[in-house]
Scaffold this active site. Structure first.
Site, short mmCIF file in Angstrom:
data_model
loop_
_atom_site.label_atom_id
_atom_site.label_comp_id
_atom_site.label_asym_id
_atom_site.label_seq_id
_atom_site.Cartn_x
_atom_site.Cartn_y
_atom_site.Cartn_z
N LYS A 10 -5.80 -16.79 -15.22
CA LYS A 10 -5.70 -16.73 -16.68
C LYS A 10 -4.57 -17.60 -17.24
CE LYS A 10 -7.76 -12.12 -17.10
NZ LYS A 10 -7.55 -10.75 -17.59
N TYR A 50 -16.45 -12.03 -22.71
CA TYR A 50 -15.94 -10.66 -22.81
C TYR A 50 -16.78 -9.81 -23.77
CZ TYR A 50 -11.69 -11.33 -20.01
OH TYR A 50 -10.79 -11.52 -18.98
N ASN A 113 -2.42 -10.42 -17.44
CA ASN A 113 -2.40 -9.90 -16.07
C ASN A 113 -2.85 -10.91 -15.02
OD1 ASN A 113 -5.09 -9.88 -16.71
ND2 ASN A 113 -5.45 -7.71 -16.28
N HIS A 116 -8.68 -12.46 -13.37
CA HIS A 116 -9.87 -11.64 -13.62
C HIS A 116 -10.77 -11.72 -12.41
CE1 HIS A 116 -13.58 -10.11 -15.47
NE2 HIS A 116 -14.16 -11.08 -14.81
N GLU A 127 -21.43 -13.64 -14.42
CA GLU A 127 -20.19 -14.38 -14.70
C GLU A 127 -20.17 -15.73 -13.97
OE1 GLU A 127 -17.44 -10.44 -15.65
OE2 GLU A 127 -16.98 -11.63 -13.87
P1 CMP Z 1 -9.92 -8.25 -17.19
O1 CMP Z 1 -10.09 -7.74 -15.82
O2 CMP Z 1 -10.13 -9.70 -17.41
O3 CMP Z 1 -10.90 -7.43 -18.18
C1 CMP Z 1 -10.61 -7.28 -19.55
C2 CMP Z 1 -9.23 -7.73 -19.94
O4 CMP Z 1 -8.74 -7.22 -21.16
C3 CMP Z 1 -8.24 -7.22 -18.92
O5 CMP Z 1 -8.41 -7.89 -17.69
C4 CMP Z 1 -6.92 -7.47 -19.65
O6 CMP Z 1 -6.52 -8.83 -19.57
C5 CMP Z 1 -7.31 -7.21 -21.10
N1 CMP Z 1 -6.86 -5.93 -21.66
C6 CMP Z 1 -6.01 -5.80 -22.70
N2 CMP Z 1 -5.81 -4.52 -23.01
C7 CMP Z 1 -6.57 -3.79 -22.16
C8 CMP Z 1 -6.78 -2.38 -21.99
N3 CMP Z 1 -6.19 -1.47 -22.78
N4 CMP Z 1 -7.60 -1.99 -21.01
C9 CMP Z 1 -8.22 -2.91 -20.21
N5 CMP Z 1 -8.05 -4.26 -20.34
C10 CMP Z 1 -7.24 -4.69 -21.29
#
Ligand code: CMP
Length: 139
Positions: A10, A50, A113, A116, A127
């Site tokens: 990311k 998303y 984070n 993904h 995906e």
């Molecule tokens: P990802 O695994 O890419 O899936 C959705 C993304 O939304 C997650 O990682 C985070 O980067 C982001 N995100 C932000 N807030 C939340 C939340 N409260 N719960 C889950 N994902 C979140």
């Protein structure tokens, strides 16, 4: 079984120069990279990716973050690749991620984070196809 999964390094991680560190963790774990590209998503591309989170309160911020800079997308292959890569990434929230995981090492917060990974066989297929044509995957 041998599976394929989809990965994104990311914007927060690309921006901090962590592409090589994360790819090393991926290949050290035994996963094989069978497709890879660097790109900067536009809004429509990120919203489509998303779409499942459209109704969530964090959707708008998530999309803005994902288009804030380039990402590295890849298709990973290996034994139980989907679960294996999720284990390597660690918990969604880096504060809850285990030692030795990508998000523990590099994640900043719940949104930023660093990576993904697909959450199941159906999403993995969707995906991978969202970013790669069949002729962009090797092996
Ligand atoms: P990802 O695994 O890419 O899936 C959705 C993304 O939304 C997650 O990682 C985070 O980067 C982001 N995100 C932000 N807030 C939340 C939340 N409260 N719960 C889950 N994902 C979140």
């Amino acid at each position: 079984a041998i599976e394929r999964t989809f990965s994104i390094i990311k914007p927060d991680a690309v921006e901090r120069g962590l592409i090589a560190d994360i790819l090393k963790m991926i290949t050290d774990s035994g996963l094989k990279i069978v497709g890879m590209k660097m790109l900067h998503m536009d809004k429509a591309k990120a919203e489509g990716f998303y779409a499942v989170h459209k109704e969530r309160p964090f959707f708008g911020e998530l999309v803005d973050y994902m288009i804030s800079g380039p990402v590295v997308v890849s298709c990973l292959e290996g034994e139980d690749a989907i679960a294996s890569y999720r284990k390597l990434m660690g918990a969604t929230n880096p504060a809850e991620a285990e030692e030795g995981t990508i998000r523990k090492a590099f994640g900043v917060n719940l949104q930023n984070n660093s990576c993904h990974g697909s959450d199941g066989p159906d999403t993995a297929k969707t995906e991978v196809a969202y970013f790669f044509n069949e002729d962009e995957l090797v092996g």
